[in-house]
Motif scaffolding. Structure first.
Motif, PDB file in Angstrom:
ATOM      1  N   LEU A  47       0.835  -1.203   0.000  1.00 29.53           N
ATOM      2  CA  LEU A  47       0.000   0.000   0.000  1.00 29.53           C
ATOM      3  C   LEU A  47       0.869   1.251   0.000  1.00 29.53           C
ATOM      4  O   LEU A  47       0.611   2.197  -0.743  1.00 29.53           O
ATOM      5  CB  LEU A  47      -0.956   0.014   1.184  1.00 29.53           C
ATOM      6  CG  LEU A  47      -1.852   1.259   1.277  1.00 29.53           C
ATOM      7  CD1 LEU A  47      -2.735   1.410   0.049  1.00 29.53           C
ATOM      8  CD2 LEU A  47      -2.700   1.201   2.531  1.00 29.53           C
ATOM      9  N   GLU A  51       0.032   3.680  -2.974  1.00 25.56           N
ATOM     10  CA  GLU A  51      -1.021   4.611  -2.574  1.00 25.56           C
ATOM     11  C   GLU A  51      -1.113   5.834  -3.488  1.00 25.56           C
ATOM     12  O   GLU A  51      -2.209   6.206  -3.936  1.00 25.56           O
ATOM     13  CB  GLU A  51      -0.801   5.067  -1.132  1.00 25.56           C
ATOM     14  CG  GLU A  51      -1.864   6.002  -0.618  1.00 25.56           C
ATOM     15  CD  GLU A  51      -1.705   6.309   0.859  1.00 25.56           C
ATOM     16  OE1 GLU A  51      -2.648   6.895   1.406  1.00 25.56           O
ATOM     17  OE2 GLU A  51      -0.673   5.973   1.461  1.00 25.56           O
ATOM     18  N   VAL A  63      -7.973   4.743   0.116  1.00 23.37           N
ATOM     19  CA  VAL A  63      -7.336   3.427   0.160  1.00 23.37           C
ATOM     20  C   VAL A  63      -7.019   3.075   1.607  1.00 23.37           C
ATOM     21  O   VAL A  63      -6.902   3.952   2.454  1.00 23.37           O
ATOM     22  CB  VAL A  63      -6.035   3.375  -0.686  1.00 23.37           C
ATOM     23  CG1 VAL A  63      -6.328   3.580  -2.158  1.00 23.37           C
ATOM     24  CG2 VAL A  63      -5.020   4.394  -0.208  1.00 23.37           C
ATOM     25  N   ILE A  75      -5.606  -4.932   0.280  1.00 18.22           N
ATOM     26  CA  ILE A  75      -5.657  -3.494   0.047  1.00 18.22           C
ATOM     27  C   ILE A  75      -7.096  -3.172  -0.328  1.00 18.22           C
ATOM     28  O   ILE A  75      -7.663  -3.775  -1.232  1.00 18.22           O
ATOM     29  CB  ILE A  75      -4.680  -3.090  -1.071  1.00 18.22           C
ATOM     30  CG1 ILE A  75      -3.249  -3.361  -0.601  1.00 18.22           C
ATOM     31  CG2 ILE A  75      -4.880  -1.629  -1.457  1.00 18.22           C
ATOM     32  CD1 ILE A  75      -2.204  -3.179  -1.657  1.00 18.22           C
TER      33      ILE A  75
END
Length: 108
Positions: A47, A51, A63, A75
């Motif tokens: 992530l 991101e 997210v 995720i």
């Protein structure tokens, strides 16, 4: 101290007691580690690296990390509508991606 279970080392009302005798013995760590590798979660590491790219996709509203279909870390990508979710991959670097349709999010 009275030694009664559940007294938590607190002297009875009206007794000052020795403050040193009531110091906390354990150190508690608070907060989320800034380094994903410290937490041991592969999903967090992926992530962190993904991101910015995910959030740049028109229609992605957020997210995060959540549970996958089998209870594993995943995720989670929050999207404005299902059409946005259809453009996303089902995995990122081997980590499952879960899509959650939120609708339009308007700040107050």
């Amino acid at each position: 101290m009275s030694g009664v279970p559940g007294d938590f080392g607190v002297p009875p009302a009206g007794q000052a007691g020795d403050a040193a005798a009531y110091e906390e013995e354990a150190e508690i760590q608070y907060g989320v580690p800034q380094d994903a590798s410290a937490s041991g979660s592969r999903a967090e590491a992926v992530l962190l690296s993904s991101e910015e790219k995910l959030m740049s996709i028109d229609g992605v509203t957020g997210v995060g990390i959540g549970d996958g279909d089998l209870g594993e870390d995943a995720i989670v990508v929050y999207v404005r509508d299902a059409a946005v979710g259809q453009r996303l991959p089902s995995t990122l670097e081997g980590v499952p991606v879960q899509v959650v349709v939120t609708g339009e999010i308007t700040p107050y």
